[in-house]
Design a protein around this motif. Sequence first.
Motif, PDB file in Angstrom:
ATOM      1  N   ARG A 203       0.823  -1.207   0.000  1.00 16.85           N
ATOM      2  CA  ARG A 203       0.000   0.000   0.000  1.00 16.85           C
ATOM      3  C   ARG A 203       0.861   1.261   0.000  1.00 16.85           C
ATOM      4  O   ARG A 203       0.551   2.240  -0.698  1.00 16.85           O
ATOM      5  CB  ARG A 203      -0.945  -0.001   1.203  1.00 16.85           C
ATOM      6  CG  ARG A 203      -1.893   1.202   1.229  1.00 16.85           C
ATOM      7  CD  ARG A 203      -3.024   1.015   2.197  1.00 16.85           C
ATOM      8  NE  ARG A 203      -3.898  -0.084   1.807  1.00 16.85           N
ATOM      9  CZ  ARG A 203      -4.827   0.015   0.870  1.00 16.85           C
ATOM     10  NH1 ARG A 203      -5.005   1.172   0.218  1.00 16.85           N
ATOM     11  NH2 ARG A 203      -5.599  -1.004   0.580  1.00 16.85           N
ATOM     12  N   TYR A 218      -4.648  -0.021  -6.743  1.00 15.20           N
ATOM     13  CA  TYR A 218      -5.669  -0.012  -5.694  1.00 15.20           C
ATOM     14  C   TYR A 218      -6.677  -1.140  -5.903  1.00 15.20           C
ATOM     15  O   TYR A 218      -7.152  -1.762  -4.940  1.00 15.20           O
ATOM     16  CB  TYR A 218      -6.381   1.336  -5.665  1.00 15.20           C
ATOM     17  CG  TYR A 218      -5.571   2.448  -5.030  1.00 15.20           C
ATOM     18  CD1 TYR A 218      -4.431   2.177  -4.272  1.00 15.20           C
ATOM     19  CD2 TYR A 218      -5.941   3.776  -5.178  1.00 15.20           C
ATOM     20  CE1 TYR A 218      -3.694   3.193  -3.693  1.00 15.20           C
ATOM     21  CE2 TYR A 218      -5.208   4.804  -4.597  1.00 15.20           C
ATOM     22  CZ  TYR A 218      -4.081   4.511  -3.859  1.00 15.20           C
ATOM     23  OH  TYR A 218      -3.346   5.518  -3.279  1.00 15.20           O
ATOM     24  N   LEU A 221      -4.963  -4.211  -4.638  1.00 10.62           N
ATOM     25  CA  LEU A 221      -4.881  -4.228  -3.176  1.00 10.62           C
ATOM     26  C   LEU A 221      -6.182  -4.710  -2.542  1.00 10.62           C
ATOM     27  O   LEU A 221      -6.170  -5.378  -1.506  1.00 10.62           O
ATOM     28  CB  LEU A 221      -4.524  -2.831  -2.653  1.00 10.62           C
ATOM     29  CG  LEU A 221      -3.064  -2.411  -2.790  1.00 10.62           C
ATOM     30  CD1 LEU A 221      -2.915  -0.929  -2.478  1.00 10.62           C
ATOM     31  CD2 LEU A 221      -2.165  -3.248  -1.868  1.00 10.62           C
TER      32      LEU A 221
END
Length: 335
Positions: A203, A218, A221
Motif C-alpha cells: 500500500r 488499488y 490491493l
Amino acid sequence: MPSPPAPLPPELGRTFHYGEARARGASPRRLRAGDLAAPHRGVRVRVAEVGREPDDPDRASRIGHAVRQRAEAYDVVRHPDAFFVGRTALALYALPLERLPGEQLSGDLLLSGGAALDVGVFAPQRAPRARGVRGVQVRPALATLRSVGGFPVTSPASTWALLAGELDAAGLTRLGDALVRIPRDERGRLLPDHRLATMEQLRAAADVPRRRGRPALYAALAQIRVGSASPLETDWRLAADAEGMPEFALDVEIRDARGALLGIADAAHHGYRVAVEIEGDHHRTDRAQWSRDIEKHAAYVAAGWEPVRLTAAHIRSGRATILLGDALRRRGWIG
C-alpha cells in the motif's frame, strides 16, 4: 581436425571482462573463440558453463537460475548506480511469472536468453543502452533497493508498483499474492520472516505521489490476500469471488477434535466444513505424494470435512466453481 582453443588465464572466472583477459595475456583471437559467448559489449562468458539449470522442476526456480547467470554477466559492465527492475527483478526473487499477462512467452524468452534484462537508474541519470538490456529511468521516490544474491534489485513492493504500467489488476493481484505469502518450512511451520512483502508495504508503494497505474494498484490491493501459494490458487479464488461464493480462509491447518494436525489445506471454510486442495501435476506423478494425499483426505472426511480437489484444468475451464458450489450446497449453502 581443428585444434581446441588455448587455455584461458586461470585467474578468469566463468564470466569476465574482455579488458581483464587481455591484460592477463589472452589474445583477441582467443577471445573470439567459439567456447566463449559475448552477451554484452566487453563481456565474455564460458559457453560450457552457460545454461546449466538446477534439477528443480519448478519453472520459477529455473527462470531465476537462468536470469541470475545473465545478471552475473551484465554485472561485469554494469554502472555502479544501475539496478535490476521489472521482470528481471521478479526472476531474481524466483517469483512465478507464467500466469502474468503474456508471461508464458516472456518466461520462455527469459529461460532462453531472448528477452532483454530490465536495468534501471534513478533520474536524472540516463537509462542504460546496451545489447541485451532494456534501460529504464526511475524517479527516486518510486523505488527502494535491496541486494539479492549480490545484485542491486528494486524491493519487492517497489517492483510490484512499478509494473502497474504493464500489468492489469488481475496480474497485479497474482503478483501481490505471491509477495505477501508467508512460506512454510518442510515441517509445515510458518516462516513470516521469509515473506517478500507485507500488505502495508504494498500500500505504501501504491500511495507514492505521481505513481503510474494507481487505479490498477488499488484494485489489486482490494483483492490481494495472504495465503495463496501459487498464481493458480489466486485464479481459483478470484473466480470463486466473482461467482459470489463465501470467502474462504487460505493456507489453513486442518485439525481433528483432539487438535492433531491432519494437513494444511490451500483454502477452507470452517462454517461449511469444506476444504479446497489445488493440486499440481506432481500430486499425480509422485507416488509418495499421491499416497499422502489419499491418507490426508480420508482423515479430513473422518474429521467432518468435505475435501474438494481441483486441478489446473478445472480452474482454467471454469469447472472449479461448479464443483465447489456443489460441495457448499451439500453443506447447506444457498447460492
